[in-house]
Structure formats: structure tokens, C-alpha cells
Design a protein around this motif. Structure first.
Motif, PDB file in Angstrom:
ATOM      1  N   SER A 103     -36.547 -11.530 -83.719  1.00  0.00           N
ATOM      2  CA  SER A 103     -36.219  -9.398 -84.414  1.00  0.00           C
ATOM      3  C   SER A 103     -34.585  -9.404 -83.356  1.00  0.00           C
ATOM      4  N   SER A 104     -34.781  -9.630 -82.016  1.00  0.00           N
ATOM      5  CA  SER A 104     -33.882  -9.199 -81.018  1.00  0.00           C
ATOM      6  C   SER A 104     -32.914 -10.437 -81.223  1.00  0.00           C
ATOM      7  N   GLY A 105     -32.882 -11.781 -80.695  1.00  0.00           N
ATOM      8  CA  GLY A 105     -32.892 -12.556 -80.195  1.00  0.00           C
ATOM      9  C   GLY A 105     -32.344 -12.967 -79.045  1.00  0.00           C
ATOM     10  N   GLY A 106     -33.107 -11.524 -78.336  1.00  0.00           N
ATOM     11  CA  GLY A 106     -34.085 -12.099 -77.061  1.00  0.00           C
ATOM     12  C   GLY A 106     -34.248 -13.352 -76.379  1.00  0.00           C
ATOM     13  N   GLU A 107     -34.027 -13.484 -75.335  1.00  0.00           N
ATOM     14  CA  GLU A 107     -34.594 -15.017 -74.881  1.00  0.00           C
ATOM     15  C   GLU A 107     -35.404 -15.065 -73.379  1.00  0.00           C
ATOM     16  N   LEU A 108     -36.114 -15.819 -73.222  1.00  0.00           N
ATOM     17  CA  LEU A 108     -36.469 -15.758 -71.716  1.00  0.00           C
ATOM     18  C   LEU A 108     -36.792 -17.298 -71.268  1.00  0.00           C
ATOM     19  N   ALA A 109     -35.723 -17.182 -70.010  1.00  0.00           N
ATOM     20  CA  ALA A 109     -35.708 -19.084 -69.357  1.00  0.00           C
ATOM     21  C   ALA A 109     -37.059 -19.233 -68.098  1.00  0.00           C
TER      22      ALA A 109
END
Length: 449
Positions: free
Chosen positions: A398-404
Motif C-alpha cells: 500500500s505504501s511502497g515502503g521496504e524493510l531490509a
């Protein structure tokens, strides 16, 4: 009992002696200027001091070390000057019990009790009846508010806090004879023996490394050089390592403009441990790597390998002019011990960079994929990364945010270093996956462990 009071610029911890004695007038000037100095309390016929007070108002610190007749430290008090200039927080106390006169100072088997106090009323009491080699019993200390704080005495009016310990009911104080110091002789006494300025502490007195120095938080070290190809370093295990070109693993989307750095495995529902404001965007994920050659007994020959020393989010290609430790609003560096850190906590040797605006859904995907092993996760939302310190990436649709997520070399707390340009803009955020390697100068070769 007559107690003599003397002053010095520093206290030599190894020699149990003052370094560079100074007259009362100079000590008073240093006190007013906030510069470090020490106060030594002695009695006639006793070689070891009764107690040593270590003062550095510029560092918000006053310490107290109490010695027994054998010259062993038996009590240590760490006090901090915070927002109220008229009182000191009894931040930390440690007491040691020695079984016999011949027991070495700080013997690992010595029972000890440590009490840590915080200005908000929290605290921790740790009893170690078997010393470091035994178990520990941790409780909440029962401390009244007036016991948590101490009124700040004016210069020259400090009480002998260890009087009861030494059995002195009504000690009287005198200033010892002030002998002029031969500066040349004082420095020459330490020539070739750890003499020199301690640049890490910003000390300009040139005291030897064996002297006490005021506590300072951990310093970043040469972080920029870890990402500069050709730089020579040592990690303490390998005598010489050469930095190679940073390895770019991919990118991280941070549309919210708030970068989270946290331990995804120890999420307590309060959000990420640390956040760093950055311009909304997509940034490169990199690994700093160093190559070294060593003799491998299994292969019976020389082997060359490349190890990762740090990971970073590269926000801008501009060089970092300064580095600072990331911290939360409630983190007060004045409370840290020497070399102390703030950082993120991990119980599974894992950290992560993430978009803080999508933290909850990103962590939920992390747990479903890595912890629960859900085979039905959308490949656009969950991606495993192979052959890298970076383990996986999750994406919030929904937001396009990512986690690595990335691996560290163990559990614990890891500081987060924020690099800023000369204009103050964030250019990079770095986490060391282990300790900080040491730079090797031209022509210098480190020795092995």
C-alpha cells in the motif's frame, strides 16, 4: 585522625598515584573552568589513599574511588551532573569484597554488588556472590529519592565520603605541603611508557594512557574509510586487511522520509528502536568489505577471503563531514559510561533498515517469512537475499515502503552512526556488524593475536 588533601591533574590507575600534582589554587581554577582534576585523601603511615575523587564538570561527572590498606579499590561511585546544577545523581555504585589480603584487585571470583540508578526513578541492583565467574541476582533497588541524589558541594568543602568505611568518626582535614612540579621531570618519567595525548578523550594535558580520564560515549571511528577501496585495516584477529569496493546489494524505499534502524527480532510493539529523518526516496544498500589472506591448516596453504565489516544506507554521494550516534529523545548521553552506546537491540543477531512509516506491516511480513516460514507469501512482498549479510527484503504494497534485514555477528546492542555533510544533511547511516576495525598507516603492519 588527620586526613591530608592533595590535588593533581590526573590519577595514575596502574601506579595508584597522582599524576602531575598541582596546588590548591590551580585545582580551584580547573574546577571553575570545568577541567578534569583529582583530589586525593591520605593519612600518615598508610601508603594507599583513603579515597580519590575524580572531577570533570565539563563531562558532567564526579567519581569516587575508595581503597583498602592493600591499595585495592573496594568501592566506586559514579555521579552525574544533569539539569539541576545544585545536585548530583548517584548514577552507579560498585562494591567489591576481597577474601584475603593477598587477593588481587578485581579478582574474577570476588563478590560484588552493583547498583544503577536513573533520574526517572528506575534502577537495578545486581548481586554477584561468586564474582564474574558465578551467577547474578538482579532486583529493583529500594532507594529513597534523597538517596538517589547528592547536593553538589562547593570546591574545597567535599566531605570524606568513605570516613565510616575507614572507621574515622571525626576526621580533620589539612592541605599537604605544596611542592612545585618540575614539568620536564614529570613528563620524562613517562617517556616511552604510554606517554602522549589521548585524542579519543580530547585530553590536552598529555597524561599517560594509564591515567584516569573522564567517561565519554563511544566514538564512531574511521567509518568513511571502511567504504574506501585500498584502505588497510586490522580487526584484531587478522593482522592486515584491505578494503575493497563496497558491495551494492540493492535499494531501500523510504517514502515516509523516516528511516528505521532496529532489531526486527525483538520488536516489543513500541515501533522501531531508532529512527533517522531522511528525504523521501529510494537509497542504495551497501556492504563494506575487507579482504585478507591467512594460512588455512585444513587446506594446508594460503587462503584469501573477504569479510563484511559494516552495512549502510547510502543517502547521498557527498562525503560525511561528521558522524553522530543515533539516539531516541529519552537517551541522555550524560548518563553513559566510558565507551557507552545507545543503539538497537537484537536477540537473534539481526538488524534491519526499514521505512518507519510502514513498520508494522513490514515487520509482520518479516515474521511470516523468516520466523513462521509461510510458503504462500507474495514474492513481491517477500524476497530472500543470498550470499550477503543482507538476509531478506519485505515490501508494503500500500505504501511502497521496504524493510531490509541484515545479519550481525551476535546478540546485543549495536550503535547506529549517522553521517552528515558539512551542511548538516544526512548522507549515510552505518551499522558495524562487529567491532570497529583499526586503520593501519603506511608501512605499518599489525601483529596477530
Amino acid at each position: 585522625m588527620v586526613v591530608e588533601v592533595g590535588y593533581a591533574r590526573a590519577w595514575d590507575v596502574r601506579a595508584h598515584a597522582p599524576w602531575w600534582p598541582i596546588p590548591v589554587a590551580e585545582a580551584r581554577e580547573r574546577d571553575a573552568a570545568g577541567l578534569p582534576y583529582v583530589v586525593v585523601y591520605r593519612t600518615a603511615g598508610r601508603e594507599a589513599p583513603l579515597e580519590v575523587r575524580l572531577v570533570s564538570w565539563r563531562d558532567h561527572y564526579v567519581g569516587l574511588w575508595v581503597y583498602d590498606a592493600q591499595g585495592r579499590r573496594i568501592y566506586e561511585l559514579d555521579m552525574r551532573l544533569l539539569d539541576d546544577p545544585e545536585r548530583l545523581l548517584r548514577r552507579r555504585t560498585v562494591g567489591w569484597s576481597y577474601a584475603a589480603p593477598e587477593t588481587a584487585e578485581f579478582d574474577d571470583r570476588c563478590p560484588r554488588v552493583t547498583v544503577e540508578l536513573f533520574p526517572d526513578g528506575r534502577g537495578r541492583r545486581t548481586e554477584e556472590p561468586g564474582g564474574r565467574s558465578g551467577g547474578a541476582h538482579v532486583t529493583v533497588p529500594r532507594v529513597r529519592e534523597d538517596e538517589r541524589w547528592m547536593d553538589r558541594p562547593v570546591f574545597g568543602e567535599w566531605p570524606l565520603l568513605s570516613a565510616e568505611v575507614h572507621g574515622l568518626t571525626e576526621p580533620s582535614f589539612v592541605e599537604p605541603y605544596e611542592q612545585p612540579v618540575d614539568e620536564t621531570s614529570q613528563r620524562a618519567a613517562y617517556d616511552g611508557d604510554d606517554n602522549g595525548v589521548d585524542s579519543a578523550h580530547g585530553d590536552d594535558d598529555g597524561a599517560p594512557a594509564t591515567c584516569w580520564r573522564p567517561p565519554r560515549p563511544a566514538q564512531p571511528g574511521p567509518l568513511t574509510e571502511l567504504f574506501r577501496r585500498g584502505v588497510r585495516v586490522t580487526d584484531g584477529h587478522h593482522p592486515e586487511m584491505t578494503v575493497v569496493e563496497p558491495r551494492r546489494i540493492g535499494t531501500l524505499r523510504v517514502p515516509s522520509g523516516l528511516l528505521a534502524v532496529s532489531g526486527p527480532d525483538s520488536d516489543d510493539g513500541d515501533g522501531p528502536h531508532l529512527t533517522v529523518p531522511v528525504p523521501p526516496g529510494e537509497y542504495a544498500l551497501e556492504e563494506a568489505q575487507a579482504r585478507h589472506t591467512y594460512h588455512c591448516e585444513w587446506r594446508q596453504g594460503q587462503v584469501t577471503r573477504t569479510d563484511t565489516t559494516a552495512v549502510r544506507v547510502l543517502v547521498d554521494d557527498a562525503p560525511a563531514a561528521t558522524w553522530e550516534m543515533a539516539r531516541r529523545p529519552d537517551h541522555d548521553p550524560r548518563l553513559l559510561p566510558d565507551g557507552g552506546i545507545f543503539g538497537f537491540v537484537t536477540d537473534g543477531a539481526t538488524g534491519c533498515f526499514a521505512d518507519a512509516g510502514a513498520w508494522e506491516p513490514l515487520i509482520a511480513l518479516y515474521e511470516k517469512g523468516l520466523i513462521e516460514g509461510d510458503p504462500d507469501l507474495d514474492p513481491d512482498a517477500y524476497e530472500e537475499i543470498s550470499d550477503s549479510m543482507y538476509l531478506l527484503r519485505t515490501r508494503d504494497g500500500s505504501s511502497g515502503g521496504e524493510l531490509a534485514a541484515f545479519a550481525t555477528t551476535g546478540d546485543g546492542t549495536y550503535p547506529v552512526w549517522v553521517g552528515r555533510s558539512r551542511a548538516g544533511a544526512v548522507v549515510g547511516v552505518v551499522v558495524l556488524v562487529e567491532g570497529m576495525p583499526e586503520l593501519l598507516s603506511d608501512g605499518e603492519a599489525a601483529t596477530g593475536p
